[in-house]
Design a protein around this motif. Structure first.
Motif, PDB file in Angstrom:
ATOM      1  N   VAL A  14       0.757  -1.307  -0.102  1.00  0.00           N
ATOM      2  CA  VAL A  14      -0.080   0.226   0.044  1.00  0.00           C
ATOM      3  C   VAL A  14       0.831   1.316  -0.076  1.00  0.00           C
ATOM      4  O   VAL A  14       0.598   2.309  -0.642  1.00  0.00           O
ATOM      5  CB  VAL A  14      -1.064  -0.033   1.221  1.00  0.00           C
ATOM      6  CG1 VAL A  14      -1.531   1.238   1.579  1.00  0.00           C
ATOM      7  CG2 VAL A  14      -2.011  -1.181   1.178  1.00  0.00           C
ATOM      8  N   LEU A  15       1.971   1.185   0.637  1.00  0.00           N
ATOM      9  CA  LEU A  15       3.052   2.452   0.838  1.00  0.00           C
ATOM     10  C   LEU A  15       3.500   2.634  -0.780  1.00  0.00           C
ATOM     11  O   LEU A  15       3.700   3.636  -1.093  1.00  0.00           O
ATOM     12  CB  LEU A  15       4.023   2.135   1.715  1.00  0.00           C
ATOM     13  CG  LEU A  15       5.010   3.147   2.233  1.00  0.00           C
ATOM     14  CD1 LEU A  15       4.329   4.479   2.586  1.00  0.00           C
ATOM     15  CD2 LEU A  15       5.952   2.759   2.756  1.00  0.00           C
ATOM     16  N   GLY A  16       3.748   1.620  -1.491  1.00  0.00           N
ATOM     17  CA  GLY A  16       4.283   1.767  -2.728  1.00  0.00           C
ATOM     18  C   GLY A  16       3.390   2.303  -3.654  1.00  0.00           C
ATOM     19  O   GLY A  16       3.674   3.123  -4.460  1.00  0.00           O
ATOM     20  N   VAL A  17       2.003   1.832  -3.456  1.00  0.00           N
ATOM     21  CA  VAL A  17       0.751   2.458  -4.421  1.00  0.00           C
ATOM     22  C   VAL A  17       0.776   3.986  -3.901  1.00  0.00           C
ATOM     23  O   VAL A  17       0.664   4.566  -4.757  1.00  0.00           O
ATOM     24  CB  VAL A  17      -0.309   1.738  -4.284  1.00  0.00           C
ATOM     25  CG1 VAL A  17      -1.675   2.386  -4.781  1.00  0.00           C
ATOM     26  CG2 VAL A  17      -0.594   0.239  -4.804  1.00  0.00           C
ATOM     27  N   LEU A  18       0.835   4.214  -2.788  1.00  0.00           N
ATOM     28  CA  LEU A  18       0.846   5.737  -2.320  1.00  0.00           C
ATOM     29  C   LEU A  18       1.902   6.455  -2.877  1.00  0.00           C
ATOM     30  O   LEU A  18       1.765   7.722  -3.078  1.00  0.00           O
ATOM     31  CB  LEU A  18       0.783   5.977  -0.798  1.00  0.00           C
ATOM     32  CG  LEU A  18      -0.654   5.493  -0.215  1.00  0.00           C
ATOM     33  CD1 LEU A  18      -0.579   5.236   1.281  1.00  0.00           C
ATOM     34  CD2 LEU A  18      -1.751   6.050  -0.793  1.00  0.00           C
ATOM     35  N   MET A  19       3.179   5.866  -3.042  1.00  0.00           N
ATOM     36  CA  MET A  19       4.212   6.535  -3.477  1.00  0.00           C
ATOM     37  C   MET A  19       4.209   6.796  -5.027  1.00  0.00           C
ATOM     38  O   MET A  19       4.503   7.885  -5.364  1.00  0.00           O
ATOM     39  CB  MET A  19       5.357   5.662  -3.140  1.00  0.00           C
ATOM     40  CG  MET A  19       6.220   5.927  -1.676  1.00  0.00           C
ATOM     41  SD  MET A  19       7.479   4.819  -1.544  1.00  0.00           S
ATOM     42  CE  MET A  19       7.807   4.918   0.207  1.00  0.00           C
ATOM     43  N   LEU A  20       3.688   5.978  -5.808  1.00  0.00           N
ATOM     44  CA  LEU A  20       3.361   6.282  -7.048  1.00  0.00           C
ATOM     45  C   LEU A  20       2.210   7.051  -7.279  1.00  0.00           C
ATOM     46  O   LEU A  20       2.535   8.008  -8.232  1.00  0.00           O
ATOM     47  CB  LEU A  20       2.866   4.698  -7.787  1.00  0.00           C
ATOM     48  CG  LEU A  20       3.894   3.678  -7.895  1.00  0.00           C
ATOM     49  CD1 LEU A  20       3.482   2.576  -8.538  1.00  0.00           C
ATOM     50  CD2 LEU A  20       4.843   4.098  -8.845  1.00  0.00           C
ATOM     51  N   LEU A 124      10.029   9.367  -6.025  1.00  0.00           N
ATOM     52  CA  LEU A 124       8.776   8.635  -5.562  1.00  0.00           C
ATOM     53  C   LEU A 124       8.527   7.414  -6.419  1.00  0.00           C
ATOM     54  O   LEU A 124       8.072   6.377  -6.077  1.00  0.00           O
ATOM     55  CB  LEU A 124       7.668   9.667  -5.491  1.00  0.00           C
ATOM     56  CG  LEU A 124       7.880  10.617  -4.520  1.00  0.00           C
ATOM     57  CD1 LEU A 124       6.858  11.814  -4.807  1.00  0.00           C
ATOM     58  CD2 LEU A 124       7.405  10.045  -3.044  1.00  0.00           C
ATOM     59  N   TYR A 125       8.662   7.605  -7.836  1.00  0.00           N
ATOM     60  CA  TYR A 125       8.508   6.352  -8.689  1.00  0.00           C
ATOM     61  C   TYR A 125       9.372   5.257  -8.294  1.00  0.00           C
ATOM     62  O   TYR A 125       9.011   4.170  -8.374  1.00  0.00           O
ATOM     63  CB  TYR A 125       8.653   6.990 -10.197  1.00  0.00           C
ATOM     64  CG  TYR A 125       7.625   7.786 -10.804  1.00  0.00           C
ATOM     65  CD1 TYR A 125       6.252   7.124 -10.708  1.00  0.00           C
ATOM     66  CD2 TYR A 125       7.685   8.796 -11.769  1.00  0.00           C
ATOM     67  CE1 TYR A 125       5.239   8.110 -11.255  1.00  0.00           C
ATOM     68  CE2 TYR A 125       6.906   9.555 -12.559  1.00  0.00           C
ATOM     69  CZ  TYR A 125       5.610   8.969 -12.093  1.00  0.00           C
ATOM     70  OH  TYR A 125       4.575   9.905 -12.494  1.00  0.00           O
ATOM     71  N   VAL A 126      10.594   5.638  -8.191  1.00  0.00           N
ATOM     72  CA  VAL A 126      11.493   4.469  -7.996  1.00  0.00           C
ATOM     73  C   VAL A 126      11.261   3.882  -6.891  1.00  0.00           C
ATOM     74  O   VAL A 126      11.091   2.391  -6.406  1.00  0.00           O
ATOM     75  CB  VAL A 126      13.175   4.857  -8.199  1.00  0.00           C
ATOM     76  CG1 VAL A 126      13.966   3.763  -7.540  1.00  0.00           C
ATOM     77  CG2 VAL A 126      13.240   5.220  -9.538  1.00  0.00           C
ATOM     78  N   ALA A 131       8.981  -0.535  -3.404  1.00  0.00           N
ATOM     79  CA  ALA A 131       8.095  -0.760  -2.414  1.00  0.00           C
ATOM     80  C   ALA A 131       7.064  -1.820  -2.839  1.00  0.00           C
ATOM     81  O   ALA A 131       6.613  -2.846  -2.142  1.00  0.00           O
ATOM     82  CB  ALA A 131       7.252   0.437  -1.531  1.00  0.00           C
ATOM     83  N   LEU A 132       6.490  -1.605  -3.983  1.00  0.00           N
ATOM     84  CA  LEU A 132       5.485  -2.627  -4.679  1.00  0.00           C
ATOM     85  C   LEU A 132       6.064  -4.020  -4.840  1.00  0.00           C
ATOM     86  O   LEU A 132       5.371  -5.050  -4.457  1.00  0.00           O
ATOM     87  CB  LEU A 132       4.874  -1.987  -5.853  1.00  0.00           C
ATOM     88  CG  LEU A 132       4.072  -0.953  -5.875  1.00  0.00           C
ATOM     89  CD1 LEU A 132       3.623  -0.704  -7.287  1.00  0.00           C
ATOM     90  CD2 LEU A 132       2.476  -1.801  -5.327  1.00  0.00           C
ATOM     91  N   VAL A 133       7.229  -4.078  -5.373  1.00  0.00           N
ATOM     92  CA  VAL A 133       8.097  -5.329  -5.623  1.00  0.00           C
ATOM     93  C   VAL A 133       8.328  -6.088  -4.244  1.00  0.00           C
ATOM     94  O   VAL A 133       8.202  -7.333  -4.154  1.00  0.00           O
ATOM     95  CB  VAL A 133       9.335  -5.130  -6.454  1.00  0.00           C
ATOM     96  CG1 VAL A 133      10.216  -6.494  -6.516  1.00  0.00           C
ATOM     97  CG2 VAL A 133       8.894  -4.710  -7.974  1.00  0.00           C
TER      98      VAL A 133
END
Length: 148
Positions: A14-20, A124-126, A131-133
Motif C-alpha cells: 500500500v505504501l508503494g501504491v501511495l508513493m506512485l 517517488l516513482y523508483v 516498495a511494490l515489488v
C-alpha cells in the motif's frame, strides 16, 4: 509471526501504491508550473561564434560559442540560436536535447533540465516501484506460505 509478516507485506504494498500516486501528483504540479508547454527533441545543427556575456568579458574571453538548435514546433521546422554560450563550447554537432518551447511563440525555447520537483518525482516513482515489488515478494514468500 507469519500473520505479522503478511500484514507487513500488505503495508509495504500500500505504501508503494501511495508513493506512485504521489509521484503522479508531483509530475502534474511540475507540468503545471512549467511556462513552456511544448516538448520536442532538438538537434544541434550549427555552432556560431558571438560576443561573450558580462561574466565572460570580465574573465577576458573574446568569443563565446552558441549552439543553433533545429526542432519541429507546431509542424514547422525551427532553427534558433540558444541564448547561453560558452568557451570552450559545451555542445557538439548532432547532439540531441529535450527542449521545452512556448507554444504561442515557438522560437522561445530552453533545454529541459531536471529541477528539484523532477528529482522528487523520480525518487517517488523508483521508491514506489521498489516498495511494490518488496510488498508482493514478501506476501508471496511469507504471507501465502502458511495460509494454505
Amino acid at each position: 509471526m507469519y500473520e505479522m509478516l503478511r500484514s507487513f507485506s500488505e503495508v509495504v504494498f500500500v505504501l508503494g501504491v501511495l508513493m506512485l500516486i504521489a509521484g503522479i501528483i508531483v509530475r502534474q504540479i511540475n507540468d503545471a508550473r512549467e511556462p513552456y508547454k511544448g516538448r520536442v527533441l532538438g538537434t544541434v545543427v550549427d555552432i556560431v561564434a558571438g560576443e561573450p556575456d558580462r561574466k565572460g568579458k570580465a574573465l577576458g574571453i573574446h568569443d563565446y560559442y552558441y549552439p543553433v538548435f533545429a526542432y519541429y514546433a507546431g509542424g514547422r521546422l525551427m532553427k534558433e540560436q540558444y541564448h547561453k554560450g560558452s568557451n570552450p563550447c559545451e555542445f557538439h554537432l548532432n547532439q540531441q536535447f529535450l527542449l521545452y518551447y512556448d507554444t504561442g511563440k515557438p522560437h522561445h525555447f530552453k533545454i529541459a533540465t531536471p529541477g528539484p520537483l523532477k528529482k522528487w518525482e523520480q525518487l517517488l516513482y523508483v521508491s514506489g516501484i521498489v516498495a511494490l515489488v518488496c510488498g508482493v515478494g514478501c506476501y508471496l514468500a511469507f504471507g501465502l506460505r502458511f495460509t494454505v
